[in-house]
Design an enzyme around this catalytic site. Sequence first.
Site, short mmCIF file in Angstrom:
data_model
loop_
_atom_site.label_atom_id
_atom_site.label_comp_id
_atom_site.label_asym_id
_atom_site.label_seq_id
_atom_site.Cartn_x
_atom_site.Cartn_y
_atom_site.Cartn_z
N ASP A 149 32.57 29.41 43.73
CA ASP A 149 32.04 28.07 43.78
C ASP A 149 31.47 27.46 45.05
O ASP A 149 30.31 27.10 45.22
CB ASP A 149 32.45 26.76 42.57
CG ASP A 149 33.93 26.58 42.69
OD1 ASP A 149 34.46 27.08 43.61
OD2 ASP A 149 34.48 25.65 42.53
N LYS A 159 39.11 32.86 44.70
CA LYS A 159 39.33 31.96 43.65
C LYS A 159 40.79 31.56 42.98
O LYS A 159 40.99 31.47 41.84
CB LYS A 159 38.00 32.04 42.29
CG LYS A 159 38.45 31.15 41.26
CD LYS A 159 36.99 30.16 41.29
CE LYS A 159 36.90 28.72 40.46
NZ LYS A 159 36.36 27.68 40.83
N ASP A 161 28.47 40.67 44.83
CA ASP A 161 27.38 40.94 44.25
C ASP A 161 26.74 39.78 44.01
O ASP A 161 25.33 39.17 44.71
CB ASP A 161 28.15 41.37 43.05
CG ASP A 161 26.55 41.34 42.27
OD1 ASP A 161 26.30 42.42 42.17
OD2 ASP A 161 26.78 42.08 40.80
N TYR A 197 34.94 45.42 38.26
CA TYR A 197 33.98 46.38 38.24
C TYR A 197 34.27 47.70 37.66
O TYR A 197 33.74 48.28 37.20
CB TYR A 197 33.57 46.80 39.20
CG TYR A 197 31.95 45.92 39.60
CD1 TYR A 197 31.91 44.78 39.40
CD2 TYR A 197 30.94 46.47 39.84
CE1 TYR A 197 30.41 44.52 39.57
CE2 TYR A 197 29.50 45.80 40.62
CZ TYR A 197 29.85 44.36 40.03
OH TYR A 197 28.51 43.71 40.32
C1 IPM Z 1 24.05 45.76 43.75
C2 IPM Z 1 23.74 45.52 42.58
C3 IPM Z 1 24.49 46.63 41.40
C4 IPM Z 1 26.14 46.46 41.24
C5 IPM Z 1 24.59 47.44 40.19
C6 IPM Z 1 23.27 47.89 39.87
C7 IPM Z 1 25.56 48.10 39.23
O1 IPM Z 1 23.81 44.57 41.85
O2 IPM Z 1 24.71 46.63 43.89
O3 IPM Z 1 24.48 44.10 44.26
O4 IPM Z 1 27.01 45.38 40.58
O5 IPM Z 1 26.92 46.43 42.42
MG MG Z 2 23.77 43.60 43.23
#
Ligand code: IPM
Ligand code: MG
Length: 362
Positions: free
Chosen positions: A224, A192, A248, A141
């Site tokens: 997975d 992973k 996520d 990220y």
């Molecule tokens: C979450 C959301 C966010 C992320 C997005 C909106 C950037 O999906 O809080 O899980 O990927 O962290």
């Molecule tokens: Mg999310």
Amino acid sequence: MTKRILVLPGDGIGPEIVDEAVKVLDVLVGEFELDIEMDEGLIGGAAYDAAGHPFPDSTREMALEADAILLGAVGGPQYDNLDRPLRPERGLLAIRSALGLFANLRPAILYPQLASASSLKPEVVAGLDILIVRELTGSIYFGQPRGIQVNDKGEREGFNTMRYAESEIERIGRVAFDAAMQRNKKVCSVDKANVLETSELWREVMERVAKDYPDVELSHMYVDNAAMQLVRAPKQFDVIVTENMFGDILSDQASMLTGSIGMLPSASLNSSKQGLYEPSHGSAPDIAGLGIANPLATILSAAMMLRYSLERADLADKIESAVSVVLDQGLRTRDIMEPGMTEVSTSQMGDALVAALRATIQ
Ligand code: IPM
Ligand code: MG
């Protein structure tokens, strides 16, 4: 001392659901001696519309000074064509990063009243209580370099970088193990490691952290397989700890086990207990303004705020019990509606919750 709360409604259904959580907090202020002051700020698309940036300086300043932040959701199709740095999601990532909110706690708890709303068989999910601890400020990220460039064959290519320093892995590991000590003393670290060096290091550091928690059982699982196990036999898990992107994905998946993502709160904490609290779901632009969104995830996020940042676990307990009461009353927003129940709007759900809280005063 009065605690300062920054309220960031954001986009889509954000303002509607946040209104209901604020309603609940107002009642706690009026009737349960909760000592807070609430300010409102802009984030996401709403901030872009008003101030030209998804995380304006004014919001940054207010956020840094707040004890806790309550956020709705960000994003909407009208912002899809903006330059990437101006998109609403970047506002969310920026506030997480600016405050160092590295520990994202996403509980997936099945309220027994909703067992049949889950897409899995009731016996597979009955009693489900998982905590996903997602690392929130590292990995792919945020890793540099990133971008879209033209390669030597003249073709465009996109690239991102997954990277973790040992200290980042260690501190999220400690959050997971500390949480497990308060629960069933099991941590499953998801990675992973059969493919990624980042994961190899992750696994090594988790093993090291585990040595300080002899009472906690640590296991490892490839992501997975974890995705499969979550729908096959989710009750095998207690605490799951994992990196940003795996977390996520797995947390959305886990949410469905509980009937609706509309029920799931989250807390994102830094090392000084400052926290950002938001529902695990998104801005749901397709139902924005219709008054049908489920406000319970946001209200339960406010409960997490009371527990983790405001030292009022007593009030968090009250909110959580009140949620059970309204579900017992058969009240359901559309996402969790089932035959024989009473469908209510976003604000009716908030009102019912307030009534259930008030009923505990006598
Ligand atoms: C979450 C959301 C966010 C992320 C997005 C909106 C950037 O999906 O809080 O899980 O990927 O962290
Ligand atoms: Mg999310």
